[in-house]
Scaffold this active site. Structure first.
Site, mmCIF file in Angstrom:
data_model
loop_
_atom_site.group_PDB
_atom_site.id
_atom_site.type_symbol
_atom_site.label_atom_id
_atom_site.label_comp_id
_atom_site.label_asym_id
_atom_site.label_seq_id
_atom_site.Cartn_x
_atom_site.Cartn_y
_atom_site.Cartn_z
ATOM 1 N N HIS A 1 -36.589 -37.099 17.509
ATOM 2 C CA HIS A 1 -36.956 -38.288 16.722
ATOM 3 C C HIS A 1 -35.742 -39.220 16.579
ATOM 4 O O HIS A 1 -35.820 -40.409 16.874
ATOM 5 C CB HIS A 1 -37.450 -37.841 15.343
ATOM 6 C CG HIS A 1 -37.789 -38.959 14.392
ATOM 7 N ND1 HIS A 1 -39.068 -39.289 14.047
ATOM 8 C CD2 HIS A 1 -36.998 -39.833 13.727
ATOM 9 C CE1 HIS A 1 -39.065 -40.323 13.213
ATOM 10 N NE2 HIS A 1 -37.804 -40.663 12.990
ATOM 11 N N GLU A 2 -34.624 -38.652 16.167
ATOM 12 C CA GLU A 2 -33.432 -39.478 15.942
ATOM 13 C C GLU A 2 -32.918 -40.086 17.245
ATOM 14 O O GLU A 2 -32.436 -41.212 17.256
ATOM 15 C CB GLU A 2 -32.325 -38.661 15.261
ATOM 16 C CG GLU A 2 -32.718 -38.021 13.922
ATOM 17 C CD GLU A 2 -33.360 -38.980 12.947
ATOM 18 O OE1 GLU A 2 -32.999 -40.168 12.942
ATOM 19 O OE2 GLU A 2 -34.267 -38.556 12.193
ATOM 20 N N HIS B 1 -34.694 -43.205 18.236
ATOM 21 C CA HIS B 1 -34.213 -44.376 17.501
ATOM 22 C C HIS B 1 -32.983 -45.009 18.161
ATOM 23 O O HIS B 1 -32.687 -46.170 17.909
ATOM 24 C CB HIS B 1 -33.802 -43.985 16.078
ATOM 25 C CG HIS B 1 -34.928 -43.897 15.104
ATOM 26 N ND1 HIS B 1 -35.864 -44.887 14.947
ATOM 27 C CD2 HIS B 1 -35.245 -42.933 14.188
ATOM 28 C CE1 HIS B 1 -36.713 -44.541 13.984
ATOM 29 N NE2 HIS B 1 -36.363 -43.361 13.515
ATOM 30 N N GLY C 1 -34.329 -36.062 6.115
ATOM 31 C CA GLY C 1 -34.160 -35.019 7.120
ATOM 32 C C GLY C 1 -32.961 -35.330 8.002
ATOM 33 O O GLY C 1 -32.125 -34.481 8.272
ATOM 34 N N MET D 1 -30.612 -39.055 9.877
ATOM 35 C CA MET D 1 -30.450 -40.502 9.954
ATOM 36 C C MET D 1 -29.861 -40.870 11.304
ATOM 37 O O MET D 1 -28.851 -40.307 11.720
ATOM 38 C CB MET D 1 -29.563 -40.985 8.793
ATOM 39 C CG MET D 1 -29.221 -42.459 8.835
ATOM 40 S SD MET D 1 -30.705 -43.502 8.693
ATOM 41 C CE MET D 1 -30.179 -44.905 9.679
ATOM 42 N N GLU D 2 -30.492 -41.851 11.945
ATOM 43 C CA GLU D 2 -30.233 -42.147 13.351
ATOM 44 C C GLU D 2 -29.012 -43.012 13.635
ATOM 45 O O GLU D 2 -28.945 -43.609 14.711
ATOM 46 C CB GLU D 2 -31.454 -42.858 13.932
ATOM 47 C CG GLU D 2 -31.728 -44.275 13.376
ATOM 48 C CD GLU D 2 -32.768 -44.340 12.274
ATOM 49 O OE1 GLU D 2 -32.948 -43.326 11.574
ATOM 50 O OE2 GLU D 2 -33.392 -45.403 12.102
ATOM 51 N N GLU E 1 -40.394 -46.351 12.707
ATOM 52 C CA GLU E 1 -40.675 -44.941 12.397
ATOM 53 C C GLU E 1 -41.895 -44.415 13.149
ATOM 54 O O GLU E 1 -41.940 -43.265 13.558
ATOM 55 C CB GLU E 1 -40.856 -44.754 10.886
ATOM 56 C CG GLU E 1 -39.570 -44.971 10.094
ATOM 57 C CD GLU E 1 -38.387 -44.174 10.630
ATOM 58 O OE1 GLU E 1 -38.577 -43.206 11.378
ATOM 59 O OE2 GLU E 1 -37.239 -44.536 10.307
#
Ligand SMILES: [Zn+2]
Length: 888
Positions: free
Chosen positions: A319-320, A323, A283, A285-286, A342
């Site tokens: 979410h990212e 991180h 989906g 990437m951080e 995660e």
């Protein structure tokens, strides 16, 4: 500071050269799909470790790179360059060994290694790779970007590709002058080398892990804004589509400030870029300071996008961004700690989205989202503990699953409920401050929470993270009084197919309850197999719900008396939505496992006839859809159950309606999407439903931008109804939209619905289209799922096609992320519920092994066998009698 793990079970590179700084220069060729690379690595020498080795060689991670030369100099003798006399590549271990004519001197403190090499811009969405896309002028274009987590930095440059080996990175890219590029840090300089080429250098990064490095080269537009604390945020979009970045930009600006306050450590970089990549396996990437996304997870068309899509973008961005602290600033010392990374980001995505968009009610949605997914997977014997030992780094790819993300998030949510928000936050703030730019293991976090709360966090968390599975909490005795109730509780390991657990397990369970008076303040920890609780009741006929708010990932088995007392609070909405949803999803799992009778479940479902809450309907949809798919193997039973389901969903229709109202609540819009999806399963043949869908579809054909008649919230659902009632004409009309749709989110409606067509040859045609090369490998499994999940015939078609074209499918996803093959397997083989089919599929994979998907295959088969048992159970219950249904 540097973890040297040769003593443990981990397979890591020798630790006598410790990378401190990488100076990386790359020249990508977007026409030849190659790149030239030069990396200068500054190593510190660990003399103790050096003494234990022969010191003639330096081993680094590398994959798919062609080496031209390698040499080093020592700090105290810069004039003498030692050239490698051999360069040995190990394909299996993905390493390269540079062998030197003499040993590194024992007195050396620092060493600078220079490596010149070439690499490939692959199309497998891993390493430094290429994506193709069509620009606004209709021309086909190429851009290049990176995806390094978990083990693919080594496809771009030789390095010590381990999370604990943090270093500083300097990136410089030589690119055609008319293209742009970005990396983790802001641009430091741009120098024209000739009229067509320029070299762009970026500022050094903070100390960080290799998997977080990133760079992109291509043509972009962007929108930008500055946060109140001065961080410049940009969202890069395809050229001409900058407006589509505005929603995510706004979300990120607010979210970054929220996290600044939450973690009490300010975001440490001067800028944050977010970019949509045309081909992307996950989906998002951080990467620190340069977050990469699948287009549908970042871009929002302001006129077309659905509420579901906006929610998804908010959730993924949040979410990212979590991180950037949890993972990037403080990093796991090894891949076995990936789960915490995660889990925590998954908890944060709900926390931040709930704070920024309160009308999304994210914590209610958590129960039917993350929690439900966790309980589904973790009830299998082929599940795994959250905290899984990882010896070889390669094993990490199999644990990017619902256990790490969803069960982990559920466990974090549980500990937050136990500690209370303030202690939870304070512990985290200490953890961030103490371990900034360093590596940790999960016990460091437990200790931070223990310090602030005085509670046995390590013990509590250990029982949930080290053991696979979760408890079934059974009420074995009850004593109702006029003002209280006493319950005797017993815990055991819950398995989805109801088999006797092969071993006894105990969890430390926080017992939280609620009654008509609301949640009870008292919380006890149940450590033994049995426990007794007494709860005050507001009235003689009062009810008590265990696991209030579904805060603990477990199932509850109530007594029939308790169940009876739930009728009023469910029917009249006196119990909150999370608990109403939890009750019915628990009941479904319990019936499947043989702990409760199917007749009781149908009885319970009838309490929900007046239900209008979205989250509760999510739970109901899981139950109705689950049973419907299983009984589809039995014509008579299917007919009866289908009619029951149809009654329930048609009952809801007048409360929600087809037409969206201006300014209606977010959850009402989501409920409409869910309802019309259920109509396509249970009532597509209803005259009114078919006619309404047809007329809305016609308006859409006349004008695809008519979002009044057919908003994106209900597009794929209406497509499904139309396809089920239609033929080749409707099929071509829906399929045609794939070519004319303005973005990927819209194209996904086509992929998600096309398999609903009833005609077998058109189902086959859909499968063929998915592997024709026209559909990107990031998306092809959606279309396969629309066939495989459509009905009984669809399951057969998808499975047959999967077998016939296995080599082709395997070739398509050759070295891409194993998640793509996993999805394909679930979509094409996962829908069956018979032991014979399970055997057949098992034999197929024995003959055609897919080692990277072995866990997914095992889980799919176990699920299938559990469903087969469930079907038998339903067939032998009263549900198979017509009188049962006519007496309802
Ligand atoms: Zn993540």
């Amino acid at each position: 500071m540097i973890v040297n793990d040769t003593s443990s079970e981990r397979v890591v590179l020798p630790g006598y050269v410790v990378p401190e700084r990488y100076d990386l220069s790359l020249t990508p060729d977007l026409k030849a799909f190659t790149f030239k690379g030069k990396v200068v690595i500054d190593f510190a020498i660990d003399s103790d470790e050096l003494a234990k080795s022969n010191g003639h060689q330096i081993i680094l991670h590398a994959q798919e790179l062609l080496f031209e030369s390698a040499s080093y100099t020592l700090d105290d003798n810069k004039d003498t360059t030692i050239e490698a006399e051999q360069i040995n590549v190990n394909l299996k271990e993905t390493t390269v060994t540079f062998v030197f004519p003499s040993a590194i001197p024992a007195t050396a403190k620092n060493l600078q290694l220079t490596v010149v090499y070439q690499g490939f811009l692959n199309n497998q969405m891993a390493g430094f790779y290429r994506s193709s896309y069509t620009n606004m002028k209709g021309e086909s274009c190429i851009m290049a970007s990176t995806q390094f987590e978990a083990l693919d930095a080594r496809r771009a440059f030789p390095c010590v590709d381990e999370p604990a080996r943090k270093a500083v990175f300097l990136v410089s890219l030589t690119i055609p002058s008319d293209l742009q590029c970005c990396s983790n840090m802001p641009e430091r300089s741009s120098v024209s080398l000739d009229p067509h080429t320029r070299q762009v250098s970026f500022w050094p990064t903070p100390r960080m892990s290799t998997y977080l490095l990133a760079f992109c080269v291509g043509e972009f537009d962007f929108v930008q804004a500055q946060t109140t604390s001065g961080v410049l945020i940009k969202v890069y979009t395809p050229v001409g589509k900058s407006k589509q970045g505005e929603f995510a930009l706004d979300c990120a600006c607010n979210c970054l400030e929220l996290y600044n306050q939450f973690f009490k450590v300010p975001y440490p970089l001067p800028k944050l870029d977010m970019i949509a990549i045309p081909e992307f396996a996950a989906g998002a990437m951080e990467n620190w300071g340069l977050v990469t996304y699948r287009e549908v997870d970042l871009l929002i068309d302001p006129t077309l996008a659905s509420s579901q899509q906006k929610q998804r973008v908010a959730v993924v961005v949040n979410h990212e961004l979590a991180h950037q602290w949890f993972g990037n600033l403080v990093t796991m010392d090894w891949w076995s700690g990936l789960w915490l990374n995660e889990s925590f980001a998954s908890w944060c995505e709900n926390y931040a989205t709930d704070a920024l968009y309160p009308d999304f009610h994210m914590w209610d949605q958590f129960v039917t989202g993350h929690l439900a997914a966790a309980l589904r997977l973790d009830a299998l014997q082929s599940s795994h503990p959250i905290d899984v030992p990882i010896r070889h780094a390669e094993e990490v790819n199999q644990v990017f699953d619902a256990i790490s993300y969803c069960k982990g998030a559920a466990v974090v949510r549980m500990i937050q409920a136990v500690l209370g928000f303030n202690a939870f936050q304070e512990g985290l703030q200490h953890y961030m401050k103490d371990f900034a730019y360093k590596n940790t293991s999960s016990t460091d976090l437990w200790q931070a929470w223990e310090k602030v709360s005085g509670l046995p966090v390590g013990e509590l968390m250990g029982s949930w993270t080290h053991q696979m599975g979760f408890p079934l909490l059974k009420v074995v005795k009850e004593e109702w009084k006029s003002d209280s109730v006493t319950l005797e509780l017993e815990q055991s390991w819950f398995l989805s197919d109801g088999t006797v657990p092969p071993e006894k397990k105990l969890w430390t369970i926080p017992i939280m309850t609620c009654t008509a008076d609301g949640p009870q303040a008292d919380m006890t920890l149940m450590r033994e197999e049995t426990a007794s609780v007494t709860i005050p009741l507001p009235s003689e006929s009062g009810w008590i719900k265990l696991n209030a708010g579904q805060q603990v990932p477990m199932r509850i088995l109530w007594t029939s008396e308790m169940l009876k007392r739930y009728q009023d609070p469910i029917q009249n909405g006196k119990m909150n939505a999370m608990d109403r949803a939890g009750l019915v999803t628990d009941a479904y799992a319990l019936v499947k496992a043989g702990h409760m009778k199917p007749e009781q479940l149908i009885q319970l479902l009838q309490y929900y006839l007046k239900e209008t809450e979205y989250v509760v309907w999510e739970g109901l949809a899981m139950v109705l859809g689950g049973i419907d798919s299983i009984v589809s193997e039995d014509v008579e039973l299917s007919k009866q159950f289908h009619a029951f389901g149809k009654r329930m969903v048609l009952n809801l229709l007048p409360h929600v309606g087809w037409q969206a109202q201006t300014g209606e609540p977010h959850l009402t819009t989501l409920l409409r999407g869910l309802l019309i999806g259920l109509l396509s399963d249970f009532a597509f043949d209803d005259e009114g439903v078919a006619a309404e869908a047809k007329s809305r579809f016609q308006s859409f054909l006349d004008n695809p931008n008519d979002v009044q008649s057919l908003p994106s919230d209900i597009r794929s659902q209406v497509f499904k109804i139309v396809l089920q009632n239609g033929g080749a004409t409707e099929y071509e009309q829906v399929k045609g939209y794939y070519k004319t749709a303005s973005d990927n989110a819209e194209r996904k409606h086509v992929l998600n619905s096309l398999g609903s067509i009833q005609d077998k040859s058109l189902k086959v045609q859909t499968m063929e289209w998915m592997t024709s090369g026209e559909i990107k490998i990031q998306d092809f499994f959606y279309g396969m799922g629309s066939v495989g999940r459509s009905n009984k015939m669809g399951r057969e078609v998808a499975w047959q096609y999967f077998q016939d074209d296995f080599e082709k499918i395997k070739g398509m996803v050759a070295s891409a992320s194993s998640s793509l093959m996993d999805a394909c397997i679930v979509m094409c083989c996962g829908g069956f519920c018979s032991d014979e089919k399970a055997k057949e599929i098992e034999q197929f994979f024995e003959a055609h092994p897919v080692p990277k998907s072995s866990r997914k295959i095992e889980q799919t088969l176990e699920n299938m066998r559990a469903n087969a048992n469930f079907l038998k159970l339903l067939q032998s219950s009263d549900l198979s009698k017509e009188t049962f249904w006519s007496n309802l």
